[in-house]
Scaffold this motif. Structure first.
Motif, short mmCIF file in Angstrom:
data_model
loop_
_atom_site.label_atom_id
_atom_site.label_comp_id
_atom_site.label_asym_id
_atom_site.label_seq_id
_atom_site.Cartn_x
_atom_site.Cartn_y
_atom_site.Cartn_z
N HIS B 429 55.40 -2.23 -30.30
CA HIS B 429 55.21 -1.49 -31.58
C HIS B 429 53.60 -1.02 -31.61
CE1 HIS B 429 54.40 -1.44 -35.96
NE2 HIS B 429 54.89 -0.27 -36.04
N PHE B 430 53.48 0.09 -32.25
CA PHE B 430 51.67 0.28 -32.50
C PHE B 430 51.80 1.00 -33.86
CE2 PHE B 430 51.91 4.51 -31.36
CZ PHE B 430 52.90 5.09 -30.68
N ALA B 431 50.72 0.73 -34.46
CA ALA B 431 50.32 1.32 -35.79
C ALA B 431 49.13 1.77 -35.71
CB ALA B 431 50.72 0.40 -37.03
N GLU B 432 48.53 2.83 -36.19
CA GLU B 432 47.27 3.30 -36.36
C GLU B 432 46.88 3.97 -37.47
OE1 GLU B 432 44.70 3.79 -32.39
OE2 GLU B 432 45.60 5.84 -33.15
N GLY B 433 46.03 4.10 -38.01
CA GLY B 433 45.56 4.74 -39.37
C GLY B 433 44.13 5.24 -39.06
N SER B 434 43.99 6.55 -39.38
CA SER B 434 42.85 7.39 -39.39
C SER B 434 42.22 7.52 -40.70
CB SER B 434 42.54 8.16 -38.34
OG SER B 434 43.42 9.25 -38.68
N TYR B 435 41.12 7.54 -40.82
CA TYR B 435 40.53 8.03 -42.08
C TYR B 435 39.28 8.84 -42.24
CZ TYR B 435 39.26 8.01 -47.16
OH TYR B 435 39.08 8.47 -48.34
N TYR B 436 39.24 10.01 -42.74
CA TYR B 436 37.94 10.83 -42.49
C TYR B 436 37.34 10.62 -44.02
CZ TYR B 436 39.32 13.73 -38.59
OH TYR B 436 39.48 13.84 -37.31
N PHE B 437 36.05 9.98 -43.83
CA PHE B 437 35.39 9.66 -44.97
C PHE B 437 34.66 11.09 -45.79
CE2 PHE B 437 35.49 5.56 -43.17
CZ PHE B 437 35.56 4.86 -44.50
N LEU B 441 32.32 11.81 -40.77
CA LEU B 441 32.39 10.33 -40.43
C LEU B 441 33.90 10.08 -40.43
CD1 LEU B 441 31.40 7.08 -40.13
CD2 LEU B 441 31.47 6.87 -42.42
N VAL B 442 34.40 9.40 -39.30
CA VAL B 442 35.97 8.85 -39.26
C VAL B 442 35.96 7.68 -38.54
CG1 VAL B 442 35.98 10.14 -36.97
CG2 VAL B 442 38.09 10.00 -38.23
N MET B 443 36.78 6.83 -39.13
CA MET B 443 37.20 5.78 -38.73
C MET B 443 38.67 5.54 -38.31
SD MET B 443 35.27 2.70 -40.69
CE MET B 443 33.47 2.62 -40.78
N VAL B 444 39.09 4.82 -37.15
CA VAL B 444 40.34 4.88 -36.56
C VAL B 444 40.71 3.14 -36.49
CG1 VAL B 444 42.09 5.43 -34.95
CG2 VAL B 444 40.55 6.98 -35.74
N GLY B 445 41.55 2.76 -36.96
CA GLY B 445 41.97 1.14 -36.60
C GLY B 445 43.54 1.21 -36.14
N GLY B 446 43.71 0.40 -35.22
CA GLY B 446 44.99 0.23 -34.70
C GLY B 446 45.47 -0.97 -34.53
N VAL B 447 46.67 -1.30 -34.27
CA VAL B 447 47.02 -2.56 -33.46
C VAL B 447 48.42 -2.28 -32.89
CG1 VAL B 447 48.53 -3.58 -35.47
CG2 VAL B 447 47.48 -5.08 -33.85
N ARG B 448 48.53 -2.93 -31.30
CA ARG B 448 49.51 -2.72 -30.77
C ARG B 448 50.22 -4.04 -30.25
NH1 ARG B 448 51.43 1.20 -26.95
NH2 ARG B 448 52.69 0.26 -25.36
N VAL B 458 54.38 -12.82 -26.06
CA VAL B 458 54.05 -11.98 -27.15
C VAL B 458 52.70 -11.53 -26.83
CG1 VAL B 458 54.07 -11.38 -29.51
CG2 VAL B 458 55.85 -12.53 -28.40
N TRP B 459 52.33 -10.39 -27.41
CA TRP B 459 50.81 -10.15 -27.28
C TRP B 459 50.34 -9.21 -28.63
CZ3 TRP B 459 53.76 -8.45 -23.27
CH2 TRP B 459 54.08 -7.17 -23.07
N ILE B 460 49.20 -9.27 -28.95
CA ILE B 460 48.67 -8.42 -30.05
C ILE B 460 47.48 -7.72 -29.78
CG2 ILE B 460 47.90 -8.39 -32.40
CD1 ILE B 460 49.97 -10.62 -32.94
N ASP B 461 47.18 -6.44 -29.59
CA ASP B 461 45.78 -5.93 -29.13
C ASP B 461 45.46 -5.04 -30.31
OD1 ASP B 461 46.21 -7.16 -26.68
OD2 ASP B 461 47.16 -5.15 -25.51
N PRO B 462 44.35 -5.51 -30.97
CA PRO B 462 43.57 -4.74 -32.19
C PRO B 462 42.91 -3.45 -31.29
CG PRO B 462 42.50 -6.75 -31.72
CD PRO B 462 43.43 -6.82 -30.79
N ALA B 480 36.12 -0.01 -29.69
CA ALA B 480 36.43 -1.48 -28.94
C ALA B 480 37.83 -1.79 -29.20
CB ALA B 480 35.57 -2.37 -29.99
N GLY B 481 38.44 -2.42 -28.28
CA GLY B 481 39.60 -3.06 -28.40
C GLY B 481 40.12 -3.99 -27.19
N ARG B 482 41.25 -4.82 -27.29
CA ARG B 482 41.64 -5.53 -26.38
C ARG B 482 42.78 -5.00 -25.72
NH1 ARG B 482 42.19 -10.95 -28.70
NH2 ARG B 482 44.63 -10.40 -29.42
N PHE B 483 42.96 -5.20 -24.40
CA PHE B 483 44.01 -4.38 -23.46
C PHE B 483 44.53 -5.49 -22.63
CE2 PHE B 483 40.80 -1.60 -24.84
CZ PHE B 483 41.45 -0.45 -25.37
N ASN B 484 45.91 -5.31 -22.59
CA ASN B 484 46.81 -6.32 -21.76
C ASN B 484 47.57 -5.39 -20.88
OD1 ASN B 484 46.67 -9.22 -22.53
ND2 ASN B 484 47.03 -8.37 -24.51
#
Lengths: 217, 721
Positions: B429-437, B441-448, B458-462, B480-484
């Motif tokens: 499952h993955f969820a990712e939000g992106s916000y344009y200030f 300026l834009v920021m994207v954060g997600g987790v897989r 089970v693994w969790i990758d931010p 930046a992020g973690r990858f499995n």
């Protein structure tokens, strides 16, 4: 009293005739079209685009306001002073407007031609970078438009311009391009421009066709 | 007469009395005047445009409460309630900028995009196919980009100190298994898919979105063409074979079918080969793709369904010398059969929802004969995916996706009736939000998150990324992020309990496009953990453990210029990679053979109108491949000489629908060595004999004729070069 009566009769008599000639929509359109096709100043083109936007909002079932608003944005994109980002912004808006016009009046060769014109304008903004990917798209769109109406002078003119550019690129003869331009100009000349203007039908392009035919000689 | 006059005067004065003047000034949030703004009363023809100083003034005959509407490209629309009663109405208006996807900042950290539509791209789709030396191979073209290393005896994508298995490849969002042709060791391979299928690609060398997983280093997402332009037939005749593609286009759908056959035997009988081929590589492939679209984007509900099927078969037999032996060596025979099917859709509606997803299946069968011992390996991958994206506003959007993978692998020694296999189900499952200030300026954060049924893990990758655009159009981004990633199936089959290997990426990027010049600079740091190590032979490993660690760090530069030289487009790439890792049979951290320290490439394309030709040049270089010398103590003690390959190409368009293409790789005939193989036992003098791992032939020459048959005589196969 007699005079007043006469004046009132006159007003009553004349007014319907005036109205039949020109609704506020038609009046506004004619005025704005006339100013659009005679200018190449950026502020004036933006004023035109704005005016068509106002007309479009009041007449959501007419395709012409969106069509001319798109044309105003396309003309803006041909201004050499604009940075490519600004050109693309204007053309993205033009693209959106052509799609809006198409949704109101589907399978309209004038709108299809305008779609082709948007693509040509995008190509012209960066010929080196976009020539290869967009020239096929432009030819395809114009070709589709010609299958709907092979006597549209604007389609023929844009087709002639594309053919001319490609002939120059490949170093081949410009006979085909010039033939199309002549065909376009002949149709322009045979049309009753005033009648078309009165019916708010597109008439733009004759000057460009004349210029191109002169160039071909 | 007097009465008439009064009557008319009355009319006129009433009119004058009802007229209201509306004036004001329009500025942006910082107070800078905005010219050309549309200012009008909603529902009337009354209005005007602001002048060069942002000022506006107009009159209206309307009375009562009215909505003053203020609208401009690039700004949020504003409506103000006003009262028209013949008195002057004056309003100064501040407009807030709107988010414009076309010109807003985009995240370029780790990402290199090829697109005709977007801004922050390093390549056009056509560049992938017209890069000299690539010979129509997508991967070979990507190897001229920063962050990659050319490994001439492999041919696959190596990214920033990662091995080839660390790159995952997707077509229309669906993963492809065995995207490269199977080949014997030290014989380079190619991507299976023709570049003319794709309208664009997204190549990430790290820090990528939570949408992609099970790849430690890199993700390559290829997007197929939508509706083709026209009905046409494309015929290609090459020195190595030929093919035909037919395209049929309807109003809302299209069908493309193609078939190709290649055989290197005639070519190899003329040009001397270094490899000892018994049967030169021969292959066939066929493809069918269907497109169906619906709706109208202007009327807001629209979508597209794509189906794509690809089948191919390859045959080869090669003899490879054994170091220290005078015999012909080992005989390796391969028959590969491959099928890939992909069904994908996207649908968007007016409420800001976008749905996409699909199902894909890859089947790869390798029937080997290793010195006449038959071995059969079958790998399958099925992938189903559904993603929903919701735009809550032009600033904020949220993406949610579910994926289910089934991976199977089996290998069998057919004449000994020995067989082993495994099946692994993975849920993600993955969820990712992106916000344009703002547009800057834009920021994207997600987790897989993921679960593997075989690894029972089970693994969790931010994941996180952001970008900021400066006044001068340059932009800086960070990711930046973690990858499995689970180990390769050929290792997993020996120990099905193996868990994920993992990596952490940090990437800082600067990117600027200006006036047909592009500059991209990027620094990266990548940390590896839980790398798989073993003892003994890779085909029969023992003592498998997952304690290996490593790192890769460095920077890369990319400069592209279409402007400075007339009719010439060129790019220059330099990548510095400092990487060490403990993996496979290595007992210490070593610099891997596939991670040369310095890498560079130059690509140039020059169009000569008089010759109706495009001339291409590409040069790729690196500082040499580390290798292990069995005669020296320690591990990976030595390095080969530098690698250099200059390739030239010439495309001639005698008529708009005919292209003649000729290309030659390694024109200078340099003898590149990629490493050395050593005997397993020392000879009588106590030294281990060695053989260089080199090129299949000194040069590779290619000539082809492409003819396009269509009603539109100007159509050609430029896309196929």
């Amino acid at each position: 009293m007699k005079t007043i009566f006469r004046i009132i009769t006159l007003i009553l008599f004349i007014s319907p005739a005036v109205w039949a000639q020109d609704s506020p929509y038609q009046k506004a359109m004619k005025k704005e079209i006339a100013s659009l096709i005679t200018t190449d100043s950026l502020p004036q083109l933006q004023r035109s685009a704005n005016a068509f936007a106002r007309i479009a909002e009041l007449n959501p079932s007419e395709w012409q306001p969106a069509y001319y608003q798109a044309l105003a944005y396309i003309y803006q994109s041909f201004n050499m002073a604009l940075a490519i980002d600004k050109k693309d912004e204007a053309l993205a808006k033009a693209d959106e407007l052509v799609k809006k016009a198409d949704a109101i009046s589907p399978n309209n060769p004038e709108i299809m031609t305008m779609q082709g014109f948007v693509t040509i304008a995008k190509l012209s903004a960066d010929p080196a970078g976009r020539g290869q990917s967009l020239s096929g798209v432009a030819m395809q769109t114009l070709g589709k438009s010609l299958t709907m109406d092979n006597k549209n002078p604007r389609t023929l003119l844009l087709m002639a311009q594309m053919e001319y550019g490609m002939a120059r690129f490949f170093g081949s003869g410009t006979e085909k391009a010039c033939g199309l331009a002549k065909q376009s100009l002949a149709i322009f000349s045979s049309q009753d421009e005033e009648a078309l203007k009165a019916a708010i039908q597109p008439t733009w392009g004759k000057n460009q066709a004349e210029g191109m035919v002169a160039n071909c000689k | 007469m007097k009465a008439t006059f009064t009557f008319i005067t009355l009319l006129v004065t009433t009119a004058t009395f009802a007229q209201t003047n509306i004036t004001g000034k329009v500025t942006d949030a910082k107070g800078v005047a905005i010219p050309g703004v549309n200012v009008y009363l909603k529902g009337t023809y009354d209005g005007t445009s602001s002048d060069a100083r942002g000022g506006f003034a107009f009159e209206t005959d309307e009375t009562g409460n009215q909505l003053l509407t203020v609208q401009a490209l690039g700004f949020e629309i504003q409506q103000i309630s006003i009262r028209c009663n013949g008195q002057l109405v004056s309003h100064d208006i501040k407009l807030l900028e709107s988010i414009n996807v076309l010109t807003a900042v985009t995240i370029t950290a780790g990402a290199m995009e090829a697109s005709d539509e977007k801004k922050s791209v390093v390549l056009k789709p056509l560049d992938i196919v017209t890069t000299s030396g690539a010979m129509g191979d997508i991967t070979a073209a990507l190897l001229t980009l920063p962050g990659t290393s050319t490994v001439g005896n492999d041919g696959r994508l190596f990214v920033r100190g990662g091995d080839a298995s660390e790159t995952a490849i997707f077509v229309d969002g669906m993963q492809v298994g065995n995207a490269f042709g199977t080949t014997a060791s030290n014989v380079p391979t190619r991507t299976r898919f023709s570049p003319n299928l794709f309208k664009g690609s997204f190549f990430s060398t790290g820090g990528y979105s939570a949408e992609y997983g099970q790849a430690l280093s890199s993700a390559l997402a290829l997007n197929t063409l939508d509706l083709p332009l026209r009905n046409q037939g494309d015929l290609s005749i090459m020195a190595l074979g030929g093919g035909y593609t037919q395209t049929l286009v309807g109003k809302q759908q299209s069908l493309t079918a193609s078939a190709n056959y290649y055989n290197l035997a005639p070519y190899q009988s003329i040009i001397k080969q270094n490899f000892d081929w018994e049967q030169a590589p021969a292959s066939w492939d066929s493809e069918i793709s269907l497109r169906h679209k619906w709706g109208n984007a202007a009327k807001s509900r629209s979508g597209m369904l794509k189906a794509y099927f690809h089948s191919e078969g390859n045959r080869m037999a090669i003899w490879q010398k054994i170091p220290g032996s005078d015999s012909r060596g080992d005989r390796i025979q391969l028959r590969n059969n491959y099928h890939y099917g992909n069904l994908s859709f996207r649908h968007s509606n007016s409420n800001g929802w976008l749905l996409y997803g699909g199902a894909a299946y890859s089947y790869n069968k390798d029937a080997w004969k290793l010195n006449f011992d038959p071995v059969r390996q079958v790998t399958t991958l099925s992938h189903t995916k559904i993603v929903a994206v919701r735009d809550f506003s032009s600033r904020f959007s949220l993406k949610n996706g579910l994926e289910w993978y089934i991976k199977t692998y089996s290998e069998a020694l057919t004449d000994q009736n020995l067989r082993r296999d495994f099946t692994d189900h993975q849920l993600n499952h993955f969820a990712e939000g992106s916000y344009y200030f703002s547009n800057r300026l834009v920021m994207v954060g997600g987790v897989r998150t993921g679960y593997s049924s075989l690894a029972r893990q089970v693994w969790i990758d931010p994941r996180f990324s952001m970008a900021y655009k400066f006044e001068n159009e340059g932009q800086v981004s960070f990711a930046a992020g973690r990858f499995n990633q689970l180990p390769e199936e050929k290792t997993r089959i020996h120990d099905i309990n193996l868990k994920n290997t993992s990596a952490t990426h940090y990437i800082l990027n600067y990117f600027i496009v200006n006036n047909n010049r592009t500059l991209r600079a990027e620094a990266f740091y990548k940390n590896y953990n839980h790398l798989t190590t073993w003892q003994g032979n890779a085909s029969e490993p023992f003592d498998i453990a997952q304690n290996g660690t490593g790192y890769a760090r460095g920077f890369d530069l990319f400069y592209r210029d279409k402007k400075s030289l007339k009719s010439t487009d060129f790019w220059i790439t330099y990548s510095f990679i400092d990487s060490k890792r403990q993996y496979a049979t290595y007992t210490t951290r070593i610099q891997p053979s596939f991670a040369p320290r310095h890498n560079a490439s130059v690509v140039a394309k020059h169009f000569v109108t008089g010759l109706k030709s495009q001339l291409g040049l590409s040069w790729s270089w690196n500082s040499g491949y580390p290798y292990n010398d069995s005669n020296l103590p320690g591990e990976m003690q030595r390095k080969t000489g530098m690698y250099s390959d200059l390739s030239l190409s010439w495309s001639y368009l005698p008529r708009p629908n005919v292209i003649i293409h000729a290309a030659c790789s390694n024109v200078l005939g340099r003898n590149n060595v990629f490493g050395y193989r050593y005997a397993t036992q020392p000879d009588e003098t106590g030294t281990y004999a060695s053989l260089p791992v080199g090129q299949g032939a000194r040069r590779f020459a290619f000539i082809a004729l492409f003819i396009t048959l269509s009603k539109d005589k100007s159509a050609n196969q430029l896309n196929n070069l």
